[in-house]
Design a protein around this motif. Structure first.
Motif, PDB file in Angstrom:
ATOM      1  N   PRO A 178       0.810  -1.212   0.000  1.00 58.04           N
ATOM      2  CA  PRO A 178       0.000   0.000   0.000  1.00 58.04           C
ATOM      3  C   PRO A 178       0.852   1.274   0.000  1.00 58.04           C
ATOM      4  O   PRO A 178       1.953   1.289   0.514  1.00 58.04           O
ATOM      5  CB  PRO A 178      -0.810  -0.105   1.297  1.00 58.04           C
ATOM      6  CG  PRO A 178      -0.008  -0.989   2.190  1.00 58.04           C
ATOM      7  CD  PRO A 178       0.742  -1.923   1.280  1.00 58.04           C
ATOM      8  N   GLY A 179       0.279   2.289  -0.608  1.00 62.61           N
ATOM      9  CA  GLY A 179       0.878   3.614  -0.570  1.00 62.61           C
ATOM     10  C   GLY A 179      -0.023   4.517   0.250  1.00 62.61           C
ATOM     11  O   GLY A 179      -1.232   4.274   0.335  1.00 62.61           O
ATOM     12  N   VAL A 180       0.547   5.534   0.848  1.00 62.54           N
ATOM     13  CA  VAL A 180      -0.246   6.477   1.629  1.00 62.54           C
ATOM     14  C   VAL A 180       0.083   7.897   1.181  1.00 62.54           C
ATOM     15  O   VAL A 180       1.252   8.265   1.065  1.00 62.54           O
ATOM     16  CB  VAL A 180       0.016   6.329   3.152  1.00 62.54           C
ATOM     17  CG1 VAL A 180      -0.837   7.308   3.945  1.00 62.54           C
ATOM     18  CG2 VAL A 180      -0.242   4.901   3.613  1.00 62.54           C
ATOM     19  N   VAL A 181      -0.971   8.663   0.918  1.00 56.34           N
ATOM     20  CA  VAL A 181      -0.835  10.054   0.513  1.00 56.34           C
ATOM     21  C   VAL A 181      -1.518  10.914   1.571  1.00 56.34           C
ATOM     22  O   VAL A 181      -2.696  10.713   1.868  1.00 56.34           O
ATOM     23  CB  VAL A 181      -1.502  10.291  -0.863  1.00 56.34           C
ATOM     24  CG1 VAL A 181      -1.408  11.754  -1.265  1.00 56.34           C
ATOM     25  CG2 VAL A 181      -0.875   9.401  -1.929  1.00 56.34           C
ATOM     26  N   VAL A 182      -0.762  11.831   2.164  1.00 55.60           N
ATOM     27  CA  VAL A 182      -1.314  12.734   3.172  1.00 55.60           C
ATOM     28  C   VAL A 182      -1.301  14.147   2.600  1.00 55.60           C
ATOM     29  O   VAL A 182      -0.241  14.659   2.243  1.00 55.60           O
ATOM     30  CB  VAL A 182      -0.508  12.678   4.494  1.00 55.60           C
ATOM     31  CG1 VAL A 182      -1.036  13.684   5.492  1.00 55.60           C
ATOM     32  CG2 VAL A 182      -0.536  11.275   5.082  1.00 55.60           C
ATOM     33  N   ASN A 183      -2.492  14.725   2.501  1.00 61.65           N
ATOM     34  CA  ASN A 183      -2.648  16.083   1.964  1.00 61.65           C
ATOM     35  C   ASN A 183      -1.898  16.264   0.639  1.00 61.65           C
ATOM     36  O   ASN A 183      -1.197  17.242   0.431  1.00 61.65           O
ATOM     37  CB  ASN A 183      -2.209  17.129   2.990  1.00 61.65           C
ATOM     38  CG  ASN A 183      -3.102  17.129   4.215  1.00 61.65           C
ATOM     39  OD1 ASN A 183      -4.288  16.821   4.146  1.00 61.65           O
ATOM     40  ND2 ASN A 183      -2.530  17.458   5.356  1.00 61.65           N
ATOM     41  N   GLY A 184      -2.028  15.261  -0.242  1.00 62.70           N
ATOM     42  CA  GLY A 184      -1.463  15.350  -1.585  1.00 62.70           C
ATOM     43  C   GLY A 184      -0.015  14.910  -1.724  1.00 62.70           C
ATOM     44  O   GLY A 184       0.531  14.900  -2.823  1.00 62.70           O
ATOM     45  N   LYS A 185       0.639  14.546  -0.620  1.00 60.23           N
ATOM     46  CA  LYS A 185       2.049  14.154  -0.664  1.00 60.23           C
ATOM     47  C   LYS A 185       2.199  12.682  -0.300  1.00 60.23           C
ATOM     48  O   LYS A 185       1.683  12.227   0.723  1.00 60.23           O
ATOM     49  CB  LYS A 185       2.850  15.012   0.319  1.00 60.23           C
ATOM     50  CG  LYS A 185       4.324  14.690   0.340  1.00 60.23           C
ATOM     51  CD  LYS A 185       5.061  15.549   1.356  1.00 60.23           C
ATOM     52  CE  LYS A 185       6.522  15.143   1.397  1.00 60.23           C
ATOM     53  NZ  LYS A 185       7.158  15.491   2.647  1.00 60.23           N
ATOM     54  N   VAL A 186       2.925  11.924  -1.127  1.00 62.40           N
ATOM     55  CA  VAL A 186       3.173  10.515  -0.836  1.00 62.40           C
ATOM     56  C   VAL A 186       4.118  10.430   0.358  1.00 62.40           C
ATOM     57  O   VAL A 186       5.219  10.975   0.334  1.00 62.40           O
ATOM     58  CB  VAL A 186       3.790   9.785  -2.056  1.00 62.40           C
ATOM     59  CG1 VAL A 186       4.127   8.340  -1.699  1.00 62.40           C
ATOM     60  CG2 VAL A 186       2.850   9.828  -3.255  1.00 62.40           C
ATOM     61  N   VAL A 187       3.669   9.754   1.425  1.00 61.88           N
ATOM     62  CA  VAL A 187       4.475   9.647   2.642  1.00 61.88           C
ATOM     63  C   VAL A 187       4.916   8.214   2.927  1.00 61.88           C
ATOM     64  O   VAL A 187       5.745   7.982   3.812  1.00 61.88           O
ATOM     65  CB  VAL A 187       3.721  10.215   3.877  1.00 61.88           C
ATOM     66  CG1 VAL A 187       3.509  11.707   3.733  1.00 61.88           C
ATOM     67  CG2 VAL A 187       2.411   9.485   4.103  1.00 61.88           C
ATOM     68  N   HIS A 188       4.356   7.256   2.169  1.00 61.33           N
ATOM     69  CA  HIS A 188       4.711   5.858   2.405  1.00 61.33           C
ATOM     70  C   HIS A 188       4.352   5.031   1.178  1.00 61.33           C
ATOM     71  O   HIS A 188       3.358   5.289   0.518  1.00 61.33           O
ATOM     72  CB  HIS A 188       3.947   5.315   3.622  1.00 61.33           C
ATOM     73  CG  HIS A 188       4.244   3.881   3.913  1.00 61.33           C
ATOM     74  ND1 HIS A 188       5.386   3.484   4.582  1.00 61.33           N
ATOM     75  CD2 HIS A 188       3.581   2.741   3.600  1.00 61.33           C
ATOM     76  CE1 HIS A 188       5.388   2.157   4.680  1.00 61.33           C
ATOM     77  NE2 HIS A 188       4.298   1.690   4.093  1.00 61.33           N
ATOM     78  N   ALA A 189       5.177   4.014   0.903  1.00 58.94           N
ATOM     79  CA  ALA A 189       4.862   3.064  -0.166  1.00 58.94           C
ATOM     80  C   ALA A 189       5.494   1.714   0.161  1.00 58.94           C
ATOM     81  O   ALA A 189       6.631   1.652   0.601  1.00 58.94           O
ATOM     82  CB  ALA A 189       5.370   3.569  -1.517  1.00 58.94           C
TER      83      ALA A 189
END
Length: 77
Positions: free
Chosen positions: A51-62
């Motif tokens: 999974p990838g995580v995007v917080v407020n438009g910015k990728v923070v994890h993949a």
């Protein structure tokens, strides 16, 4: 706070969503949690492993389930 979890619905993606939701509630943070399953949308963020995580438009994890500590840092100002 706008959070998107990028993934096709695998167990790791579901675990990531549950963890983010749980930690946000523990910290009293209101989040808009969205699941992005469309492959072309995921690739549009430049994420190749989920999974990838995007917080407020910015990728923070993949790739892989993020740790509780890592998730908690997203909610720290």
């Amino acid at each position: 706070m706008d959070i998107k979890v990028l993934g096709t619905g695998c167990v790791n993606c579901k675990t990531t969503i549950a963890l983010i939701d749980q930690i946000a509630k523990e910290k009293g943070v209101t989040v808009k949690l969205e699941k992005v399953e469309e492959l072309r949308d995921i690739i549009g963020y430049g994420v190749m492993s989920t999974p990838g995580v995007v917080v407020n438009g910015k990728v923070v994890h993949a790739g892989g389930v993020p740790s509780r500590d890592k998730i908690a840092q997203w909610f720290t100002p």
